[in-house]
Design a protein around this motif. Structure first.
Motif, short mmCIF file in Angstrom:
data_model
loop_
_atom_site.label_atom_id
_atom_site.label_comp_id
_atom_site.label_asym_id
_atom_site.label_seq_id
_atom_site.Cartn_x
_atom_site.Cartn_y
_atom_site.Cartn_z
N CYS A 14 13.88 -22.90 62.78
CA CYS A 14 14.55 -23.50 61.88
C CYS A 14 15.96 -23.80 62.36
O CYS A 14 16.38 -22.78 63.05
N CYS A 17 19.09 -21.36 60.97
CA CYS A 17 18.15 -19.12 60.09
C CYS A 17 17.30 -18.70 61.30
O CYS A 17 17.91 -18.21 62.09
N CYS A 30 13.03 -25.25 55.19
CA CYS A 30 13.67 -24.31 55.42
C CYS A 30 14.98 -24.83 55.79
O CYS A 30 16.04 -24.62 55.02
N GLU A 31 15.33 -25.69 56.72
CA GLU A 31 16.32 -26.36 57.46
C GLU A 31 17.21 -27.09 55.95
O GLU A 31 18.46 -26.54 55.66
N CYS A 34 18.32 -24.18 54.00
CA CYS A 34 19.32 -22.84 54.95
C CYS A 34 20.52 -23.77 55.21
O CYS A 34 22.06 -23.21 54.92
N CYS A 40 17.89 -18.35 52.95
CA CYS A 40 16.34 -18.98 52.81
C CYS A 40 16.03 -18.57 51.65
O CYS A 40 15.34 -17.13 50.98
ZN LIG Z 1 16.57 -21.39 57.89
#
Ligand SMILES: [Zn+2]
Length: 51
Positions: A14, A17, A30-31, A34, A40
């Motif tokens: 990612c 994070c 996730c991206e 975030c 997350c």
């Molecule tokens: Zn992330």
């Protein structure tokens, strides 16, 4: 998103994070998360791979 070769597999990191995932679909989620929330979601973290 960054890709990282570990042995015979590729991990996706990612860009926000830095968590590593085996599945590209997970790191994309996730991206996106975030960037919006600067934290997350636990159900995505559970798919992360320990580095
Ligand atoms: Zn992330």
């Amino acid at each position: 998103m960054e890709e990282k070769r570990v042995g015979s597999s590729t991990l996706f990191l990612c860009g926000e994070c830095g968590l590593a995932y085996l599945e590209k679909s997970c790191v994309e989620k996730c991206e996106a998360w975030c960037k919006k929330h600067s934290s997350c979601p636990i159900e995505i973290i559970s798919h992360a791979v320990a580095d």
